[in-house]
Design a protein around this motif. Structure first.
Motif, PDB file in Angstrom:
ATOM      1  N   THR A  19       3.029  -6.821   7.713  1.00 38.27           N
ATOM      2  CA  THR A  19       2.712  -6.483   6.374  1.00 38.27           C
ATOM      3  C   THR A  19       3.501  -7.050   5.364  1.00 38.27           C
ATOM      4  O   THR A  19       2.823  -7.539   4.429  1.00 38.27           O
ATOM      5  N   GLY A  20       4.833  -7.493   5.648  1.00 33.01           N
ATOM      6  CA  GLY A  20       5.528  -8.206   4.615  1.00 33.01           C
ATOM      7  C   GLY A  20       5.074  -9.932   4.440  1.00 33.01           C
ATOM      8  O   GLY A  20       4.968 -10.338   3.482  1.00 33.01           O
ATOM      9  N   LEU A 137       3.311   1.070   0.982  1.00 35.68           N
ATOM     10  CA  LEU A 137       3.744   0.303   0.006  1.00 35.68           C
ATOM     11  C   LEU A 137       2.973  -1.116  -0.487  1.00 35.68           C
ATOM     12  O   LEU A 137       2.807  -1.137  -1.466  1.00 35.68           O
ATOM     13  N   VAL A 138       2.461  -1.833   0.551  1.00 37.82           N
ATOM     14  CA  VAL A 138       1.838  -2.929   0.367  1.00 37.82           C
ATOM     15  C   VAL A 138       0.292  -2.668  -0.064  1.00 37.82           C
ATOM     16  O   VAL A 138       0.099  -3.624  -0.784  1.00 37.82           O
ATOM     17  N   TRP A 139       0.005  -1.584   0.306  1.00 39.00           N
ATOM     18  CA  TRP A 139      -1.395  -1.287   0.000  1.00 39.00           C
ATOM     19  C   TRP A 139      -1.403  -0.890  -1.466  1.00 39.00           C
ATOM     20  O   TRP A 139      -2.335  -1.286  -2.462  1.00 39.00           O
ATOM     21  N   GLY A 140      -0.162  -0.254  -1.730  1.00 36.90           N
ATOM     22  CA  GLY A 140      -0.018   0.159  -3.417  1.00 36.90           C
ATOM     23  C   GLY A 140       0.164  -1.158  -4.057  1.00 36.90           C
ATOM     24  O   GLY A 140      -0.431  -1.347  -5.245  1.00 36.90           O
ATOM     25  N   PHE A 141       0.938  -1.964  -3.749  1.00 30.93           N
ATOM     26  CA  PHE A 141       1.227  -3.507  -4.435  1.00 30.93           C
ATOM     27  C   PHE A 141      -0.282  -4.092  -4.551  1.00 30.93           C
ATOM     28  O   PHE A 141      -0.583  -4.617  -5.424  1.00 30.93           O
ATOM     29  N   LYS A 142      -1.130  -4.111  -3.414  1.00 33.79           N
ATOM     30  CA  LYS A 142      -2.130  -4.981  -3.536  1.00 33.79           C
ATOM     31  C   LYS A 142      -3.095  -4.246  -4.698  1.00 33.79           C
ATOM     32  O   LYS A 142      -3.879  -5.016  -5.362  1.00 33.79           O
TER      33      LYS A 142
END
Length: 289
Positions: A19-20, A137-142
């Protein structure tokens, strides 16, 4: 049972790492061959804090992530202004420099013999919860403004600049987020294996994660998560094939990348709302006379 728990734990840790990588490669289109170095920083810094200073897992993890972000800042500041191919070369050099430093600092890291005695704090539950948290976290960032700007500069950096997007700031934000997540994956890894050595964090590990992102679909977070879980578990699933398991693993990857260049999922993203809507429409079709 122990083998299953071990495979699932390593799978969850790999999901965190991928994910990173998805943030830097999937969203911004940059190729970093030094991501495994951040994993090494996380594993070694947290391990040294626990072994030498008897710090708890949360404190060691927090300290390691801070060091990882600082390292990302040092590497990222001169790197993000370069072209994409040069970014790959610089990050590759960074990864090799970290590996050399870990090998040479014998009095601190143990050198080529590695660092042992790290307490086993990572469990399947901790790894799974960490994977879910990083995923959201990554989904929210995307789906945030930064994520949309990342997608814009991935498509056409010059057009993104002309639209007023601060490309360098967006790149740095994505790079630091990616570094923090990958560093945390290293913390989980070190506290699970209780032993780490420099060869574990070479550039081949970074390349493996990039392959996973492309295998699942460079535009799909869902695909990246599925690919990391599938490709991590695949060698163990094929263990019965003995010496043919690595060959079979490579053939599967090559077939997908050759016959479906956009990856298994392409641009598809799993959505509970879409799933609920589809189930609702199917139920209405069944209820019709």
């Amino acid at each position: 049972m122990e083998l299953l728990v071990s495979v699932l734990t390593f799978t969850a840790i790999n999901v965190v790492a991928v994910t990173g990588v998805f943030v830097i490669t999937g969203l911004t289109g940059l190729f970093s061959l030094g991501q495994a170095a951040f994993m090494g920083i996380g594993a070694y810094v947290a391990g040294l804090m626990a072994v030498n200073y008897d710090l708890s897992f949360p404190l060691a993890a927090a300290g390691a992530i801070m060091i990882g972000v600082v390292a990302g800042l040092i590497v990222g500041l001169p790197t993000i202004r370069l072209r994409r191919d040069y970014i790959s070369l610089v990050t590759f050099g960074f990864g090799e420099a970290i590996a050399a430093l870990l090998n040479q600092a014998v009095n601190i890291t143990g050198g080529a013999t590695g660092l042992s005695g790290i307490p086993k704090e990572t469990t399947l539950t901790i790894a799974a919860v960490s994977a879910v948290v990083c995923l959201f976290l990554v989904w929210g960032f995307k789906n945030s403004r930064y994520g949309r700007q990342c997608l814009a500069l991935r498509s056409d950096e010059l057009a993104a600049r002309s639209m007023g997007i601060d490309v360098n700031r967006v790149k740095m934000t994505a790079f630091l987020l990616s570094a923090a997540i990958t560093t945390y994956a290293g913390v989980l890894y070190g506290f699970y294996t209780t032993y780490v050595e420099p060869v574990m964090f070479g550039w081949t590990k970074s390349a493996e994660w990039i392959i996973m992102v492309f295998f699942g679909g460079v535009n799909s977070l869902t695909g990246a998560v599925f690919a990391s879980a599938f490709l991590t578990a695949m060698p163990e699933i094929l263990r019965a094939a003995a010496e043919w398991r690595i060959v079979t693993y490579c053939v599967i990857v090559l077939l997908i990348l050759n016959f479906k260049p956009t990856g298994l999922f392409g641009e598809y993203e799993f959505s509970l709302r879409a799933l609920w809507r589809r189930l609702g429409s199917r139920k209405r079709d069944v209820d019709k006379p």
